[in-house]
Design a protein around this motif. Structure first.
Motif, mmCIF file in Angstrom:
data_model
loop_
_atom_site.group_PDB
_atom_site.id
_atom_site.type_symbol
_atom_site.label_atom_id
_atom_site.label_comp_id
_atom_site.label_asym_id
_atom_site.label_seq_id
_atom_site.Cartn_x
_atom_site.Cartn_y
_atom_site.Cartn_z
ATOM 1 N N GLN A 24 0.841 -1.181 0.000
ATOM 2 C CA GLN A 24 0.000 0.000 0.000
ATOM 3 C C GLN A 24 0.887 1.246 0.000
ATOM 4 N N TRP A 25 0.536 2.245 0.790
ATOM 5 C CA TRP A 25 1.325 3.468 0.847
ATOM 6 C C TRP A 25 1.018 4.189 2.146
ATOM 7 N N ASN A 26 1.942 5.001 2.578
ATOM 8 C CA ASN A 26 1.744 5.834 3.755
ATOM 9 C C ASN A 26 1.514 7.284 3.354
ATOM 10 N N THR A 27 2.171 7.715 2.281
ATOM 11 C CA THR A 27 1.987 9.077 1.766
ATOM 12 C C THR A 27 1.343 9.011 0.389
ATOM 13 N N ASP A 28 0.142 9.559 0.291
ATOM 14 C CA ASP A 28 -0.620 9.570 -0.966
ATOM 15 C C ASP A 28 -0.527 10.965 -1.569
ATOM 16 N N SER A 29 0.058 11.060 -2.760
ATOM 17 C CA SER A 29 0.217 12.360 -3.411
ATOM 18 C C SER A 29 -1.104 12.920 -3.931
ATOM 19 N N LEU A 30 -2.086 12.042 -4.130
ATOM 20 C CA LEU A 30 -3.365 12.419 -4.746
ATOM 21 C C LEU A 30 -3.176 13.072 -6.103
ATOM 22 N N ASP A 31 -2.078 12.723 -6.771
ATOM 23 C CA ASP A 31 -1.792 13.339 -8.068
ATOM 24 C C ASP A 31 -2.842 13.007 -9.117
ATOM 25 N N TRP A 32 -3.532 11.863 -8.952
ATOM 26 C CA TRP A 32 -4.548 11.468 -9.921
ATOM 27 C C TRP A 32 -5.739 12.413 -9.934
ATOM 28 N N LYS A 33 -5.891 13.203 -8.871
ATOM 29 C CA LYS A 33 -6.971 14.192 -8.820
ATOM 30 C C LYS A 33 -6.596 15.484 -9.538
ATOM 31 N N ASN A 34 -5.320 15.614 -9.944
ATOM 32 C CA ASN A 34 -4.836 16.823 -10.605
ATOM 33 C C ASN A 34 -5.219 18.086 -9.822
ATOM 34 N N PRO A 35 -4.803 18.151 -8.542
ATOM 35 C CA PRO A 35 -5.180 19.287 -7.701
ATOM 36 C C PRO A 35 -4.316 20.526 -7.920
ATOM 37 N N GLY A 36 -3.321 20.415 -8.781
ATOM 38 C CA GLY A 36 -2.363 21.490 -9.000
ATOM 39 C C GLY A 36 -0.976 21.014 -8.622
ATOM 40 N N VAL A 37 0.011 21.451 -9.381
ATOM 41 C CA VAL A 37 1.384 21.006 -9.156
ATOM 42 C C VAL A 37 1.839 21.307 -7.732
ATOM 43 N N GLN A 38 1.587 22.518 -7.265
ATOM 44 C CA GLN A 38 2.024 22.907 -5.923
ATOM 45 C C GLN A 38 1.327 22.082 -4.849
ATOM 46 N N ALA A 39 0.059 21.785 -5.045
ATOM 47 C CA ALA A 39 -0.687 20.993 -4.058
ATOM 48 C C ALA A 39 -0.106 19.589 -3.944
ATOM 49 N N ILE A 40 0.269 18.997 -5.060
ATOM 50 C CA ILE A 40 0.893 17.669 -5.046
ATOM 51 C C ILE A 40 2.219 17.728 -4.295
ATOM 52 N N GLN A 41 3.013 18.724 -4.617
ATOM 53 C CA GLN A 41 4.321 18.869 -3.983
ATOM 54 C C GLN A 41 4.197 19.040 -2.475
ATOM 55 N N GLN A 42 3.334 19.942 -2.055
ATOM 56 C CA GLN A 42 3.189 20.225 -0.629
ATOM 57 C C GLN A 42 2.638 19.019 0.129
ATOM 58 N N ARG A 43 1.703 18.320 -0.484
ATOM 59 C CA ARG A 43 1.123 17.151 0.182
ATOM 60 C C ARG A 43 2.184 16.099 0.464
ATOM 61 N N VAL A 44 3.040 15.823 -0.538
ATOM 62 C CA VAL A 44 4.085 14.820 -0.347
ATOM 63 C C VAL A 44 5.120 15.298 0.661
ATOM 64 N N LEU A 45 5.616 16.494 0.463
ATOM 65 C CA LEU A 45 6.713 16.997 1.287
ATOM 66 C C LEU A 45 6.323 17.168 2.756
ATOM 67 N N LYS A 46 5.061 17.440 3.026
ATOM 68 C CA LYS A 46 4.608 17.619 4.410
ATOM 69 C C LYS A 46 4.384 16.288 5.116
ATOM 70 N N ARG A 47 4.161 15.229 4.344
ATOM 71 C CA ARG A 47 3.782 13.958 4.944
ATOM 72 C C ARG A 47 4.899 12.929 5.040
ATOM 73 N N VAL A 48 5.926 13.061 4.235
ATOM 74 C CA VAL A 48 6.967 12.037 4.163
ATOM 75 C C VAL A 48 7.692 11.867 5.497
ATOM 76 N N VAL A 49 7.904 10.603 5.858
ATOM 77 C CA VAL A 49 8.671 10.254 7.054
ATOM 78 C C VAL A 49 9.649 9.146 6.671
ATOM 79 N N PRO A 50 10.682 8.919 7.472
ATOM 80 C CA PRO A 50 11.614 7.823 7.175
ATOM 81 C C PRO A 50 10.887 6.483 7.049
ATOM 82 N N GLY A 51 11.270 5.709 6.036
ATOM 83 C CA GLY A 51 10.660 4.406 5.816
ATOM 84 C C GLY A 51 9.357 4.455 5.042
ATOM 85 N N ASP A 52 9.066 5.585 4.460
ATOM 86 C CA ASP A 52 7.788 5.808 3.794
ATOM 87 C C ASP A 52 7.679 5.100 2.448
#
Length: 227
Positions: free
Chosen positions: A151-179
């Motif tokens: 599965q996954w721990n951090t979902d970029s939700l890129d398939w929703k096409n929410p905007g480039v910045q939204a994808i970037q911020q979602r990933v960068l804010k959620r990532v943790v070691p071992g993700d």
């Protein structure tokens, strides 16, 4: 966990059955993450995504490919393999496994497995079910086939096409070691390639290294969950 039964002066220990699990992340202090991409349709997005990974010198990622897509776009599938990226199974028809019997699941996974092997030469051992759908029965069925469900721990939700910045911020804010990070390289995810450079740059700046899912699983203390 164990259950104790006492009878006629004897104690019998029955080990409790372990609940079937899918893997979301790995517990580790190391700054390592597994970047993953699902592909089920289209030929416009995969190559640009691969171009970004190549340009940014990211040599480790895992791609989950559907059988029909692999057959329709063998050139791209072979490029993924030739670039050294790990390949996993994403099923055949893009339907929720939990809605179907085990016989259907086995057939679908086998069809996809054969398609991927025919095109890339890779015998898949990891699977991400379509839509990430599963239940304990589905996991037992897939485990019996020799598959590990990812599965996954951090979902970029890129398939929703929410905007480039939204994808970037979602990933960068959620990532943790071992993700395990979920992204897509299907044509429906039109902003993934544009979002990737900043994600890769900033994760590197934070000290993260990219590994395949299999390399991540080699870490101890796998954290699992089940729906």
């Amino acid at each position: 966990m164990a259950v104790l039964f006492a009878a006629a002066g004897h104690i019998t220990v029955f080990a409790a059955e372990k609940k079937p699990s899918a893997i979301y992340k790995v517990d580790t202090d190391k700054k390592i993450v597994a970047l993953t991409f699902d592909i089920s349709w289209g030929e416009k997005v995969p190559d640009p995504v691969l171009d970004v990974l190549e340009k940014e010198d990211v040599k480790k990622a895992t791609f989950f490919l559907s059988g029909p897509w692999t057959q329709r776009h063998p050139k791209i599938a072979k490029r993924i393999q030739s670039m050294g990226y790990e390949i996993g199974n994403h099923g055949n028809l893009h339907k929720d496994f939990s809605n179907y019997p085990n016989s259907w699941i086995r057939n679908q996974v086998t069809l996809s497995e054969k398609s991927i092997k025919q095109v890339t030469g890779v015998k898949t051992k990891l699977i991400r079910t379509p839509n990430g759908d599963f239940n304990p029965r589905v996991i037992r069925c897939l485990n019996a086939m020799g598959y590990t469900v990812i599965q996954w721990n951090t979902d970029s939700l890129d398939w929703k096409n929410p905007g480039v910045q939204a994808i970037q911020q979602r990933v960068l804010k959620r990532v943790v070691p071992g993700d395990i990070i979920l992204m897509h390289a299907s044509d429906s995810s039109k902003q993934t390639a544009q979002a990737l450079p900043r994600i890769l740059h900033e994760l590197k700046q934070k000290g993260y290294k990219f590994v395949t899912v299999s390399e991540l699983l080699s870490e101890a203390d796998v954290k699992t969950q089940v729906n």
